[in-house]
Write an enzyme that holds these catalytic residues in place. Structure first.
Site, short mmCIF file in Angstrom:
data_model
loop_
_atom_site.label_atom_id
_atom_site.label_comp_id
_atom_site.label_asym_id
_atom_site.label_seq_id
_atom_site.Cartn_x
_atom_site.Cartn_y
_atom_site.Cartn_z
N SER A 90 0.76 -1.29 0.15
CA SER A 90 -0.10 -0.13 0.04
C SER A 90 0.96 1.16 0.05
O SER A 90 2.10 1.09 0.46
CB SER A 90 -0.86 -0.09 1.17
N TYR A 132 -1.64 -0.87 10.57
CA TYR A 132 -1.55 -1.30 9.15
C TYR A 132 -0.46 -0.65 8.35
O TYR A 132 0.27 -1.59 7.55
CB TYR A 132 -2.94 -0.43 8.57
P1 NDP Z 1 -11.15 -6.61 0.89
O1 NDP Z 1 -11.29 -6.22 2.27
O2 NDP Z 1 -12.25 -5.97 -0.03
O3 NDP Z 1 -10.99 -8.16 0.52
C1 NDP Z 1 -10.05 -8.84 1.38
C2 NDP Z 1 -9.99 -10.20 0.92
O4 NDP Z 1 -9.20 -11.04 1.78
C3 NDP Z 1 -11.38 -10.85 1.55
O5 NDP Z 1 -11.80 -11.79 0.62
C4 NDP Z 1 -11.07 -11.33 2.78
O6 NDP Z 1 -11.91 -12.60 3.27
C5 NDP Z 1 -9.81 -11.94 2.50
N1 NDP Z 1 -9.19 -12.08 3.75
C6 NDP Z 1 -8.87 -11.34 4.97
N2 NDP Z 1 -8.52 -12.05 6.01
C7 NDP Z 1 -8.12 -13.34 5.61
C8 NDP Z 1 -7.63 -14.50 6.18
N3 NDP Z 1 -7.38 -14.49 7.55
N4 NDP Z 1 -7.66 -15.31 5.67
C9 NDP Z 1 -8.06 -15.69 4.02
N5 NDP Z 1 -8.38 -14.72 3.43
C10 NDP Z 1 -8.44 -13.36 4.19
O7 NDP Z 1 -9.87 -5.82 0.45
P2 NDP Z 1 -9.19 -5.27 -0.88
O8 NDP Z 1 -9.63 -5.92 -1.86
O9 NDP Z 1 -9.49 -3.59 -0.85
O10 NDP Z 1 -7.55 -5.26 -0.43
C11 NDP Z 1 -6.74 -6.32 -1.04
C12 NDP Z 1 -5.25 -5.80 -0.70
O11 NDP Z 1 -5.19 -4.36 -1.17
C13 NDP Z 1 -4.81 -5.98 0.83
O12 NDP Z 1 -3.68 -6.28 0.84
C14 NDP Z 1 -5.04 -4.39 0.83
O13 NDP Z 1 -4.27 -4.07 2.34
C15 NDP Z 1 -4.48 -3.85 -0.30
N6 NDP Z 1 -4.71 -2.35 -0.30
C16 NDP Z 1 -6.15 -1.84 -0.60
C17 NDP Z 1 -6.47 -0.62 -0.65
C18 NDP Z 1 -7.81 0.18 -0.61
O14 NDP Z 1 -8.04 0.95 -0.40
N7 NDP Z 1 -8.92 -1.05 -0.39
C19 NDP Z 1 -5.41 0.46 -0.67
C20 NDP Z 1 -4.08 -0.23 -0.74
C21 NDP Z 1 -3.93 -1.47 -0.61
P3 NDP Z 1 -13.01 -12.21 4.21
O15 NDP Z 1 -13.93 -11.08 3.80
O16 NDP Z 1 -14.01 -13.45 4.11
O17 NDP Z 1 -12.44 -11.98 5.58
#
Ligand code: NDP
Length: 244
Positions: free
Chosen positions: A136, A149
């Site tokens: 990020s 974070y």
């Molecule tokens: P979301 O919260 O929309 O999706 C995250 C996904 O990861 C979900 O499917 C979630 O499943 C899964 N997940 C979370 N914890 C676990 C776990 N313990 N085991 C298995 N699966 C897990 O996030 P984004 O798509 O927005 O983010 C994706 C990546 O991008 C992350 O690394 C985030 O830090 C990064 N990012 C996002 C930004 C943003 O503004 N959105 C900006 C910069 C970076 P469930 O919902 O079932 O827990």
């Protein structure tokens, strides 16, 4: 642009929602054999319906032993996207041990562990590979209420560099993508307040948040042989936030 994913095996974590889900779909449509790992079974079921070739793997990455058992039974993979993460925002003075532990488990420890398992398999099979860790802009800028974070993403950037150094001789490349805000579920929870989002957008030279596809395209590039000489790098998908 032919990215050469046809028939290659890929593991995408956090593939139930948001960016991870879009990466899994894009890789599958480009001909890769995708295993989609996530926590909520219903998300994986709907993903498998949307994209019938995708193999679902339901797992909580915070569980080290369960991760080891599950990933030992699948693979080897040539492509890995460590995308799963959580963002629990708390003012520094109110950071809880639970939030710290859970965030470190998912955002940092799981990336190290999953990458170890996958890289060992790649090396044992003599497969060249590419790993993309989803970091990020928050890895390189202090953001209010993001102490945990920001720190996990900063640690992830450095982990990626050391991985690149040690895995390079095995023909395994490791890079990060570092997006600005994307309006996924995570983005909406943390940036829906119009005042807060306007303040962030005013610091982004391109004047907008990133779209999911902006991040997906950068991940696909770093997974593909089009970036064959790039390892240990961080690709900003931040509209210029970090240079402003
Ligand atoms: P979301 O919260 O929309 O999706 C995250 C996904 O990861 C979900 O499917 C979630 O499943 C899964 N997940 C979370 N914890 C676990 C776990 N313990 N085991 C298995 N699966 C897990 O996030 P984004 O798509 O927005 O983010 C994706 C990546 O991008 C992350 O690394 C985030 O830090 C990064 N990012 C996002 C930004 C943003 O503004 N959105 C900006 C910069 C970076 P469930 O919902 O079932 O827990």
């Amino acid at each position: 642009l032919e990215l050469g994913f046809r028939g290659r095996r890929a593991l995408v974590t956090g593939a139930g929602k948001g960016i991870g889900r879009a990466v899994a779909v894009a890789l599958s449509r480009a001909g890769a054999r995708v295993t989609a790992l996530s926590r909520t079974a219903a998300d994986l079921e709907s993903l498998a319906q949307e994209c019938p070739g995708i193999e679902p793997l339901c797992l909580d990455l915070a569980d080290w032993a369960a991760t080891e058992a599950a990933l030992g039974a699948v693979g080897p993979f040539e492509l890995l996207v460590n995308n799963a993460a959580i963002a629990q925002l708390q003012p520094f003075l109110e950071v809880t041990r639970e939030a710290l532990d859970r965030s470190l488990d998912v955002n940092f420890r799981a990336v190290l562990h999953v990458s170890q398992i996958v890289a060992r398999q790649m090396i044992a099979q003599g497969l060249p590979g590419a790993i993309v860790n989803v970091s990020s802009q928050a890895s390189q800028r202090a953001l209010r209420d993001h102490a945990v974070y920001c720190s996990t993403k900063s640690a992830l950037d450095m982990l990626s560099k050391v991985m690149a150094m040690e895995l390079g001789p095995h023909k395994i490349r490791v890079n990060t993508v570092n997006p600005t805000v994307v309006m996924t579920d995570m983005g909406r929870i943390n940036w829906s307040d119009p005042q807060k989002s306007a303040a962030m957008i005013s610091r982004i030279p391109l004047g907008k948040f990133a779209e999911v596809d902006d991040v997906v395209n950068s991940i696909l590039f770093l997974l593909s042989d089009k970036s064959a000489m790039t390892t240990g790098s961080s690709l900003m998908v931040d509209g210029g936030f970090l240079v402003s």
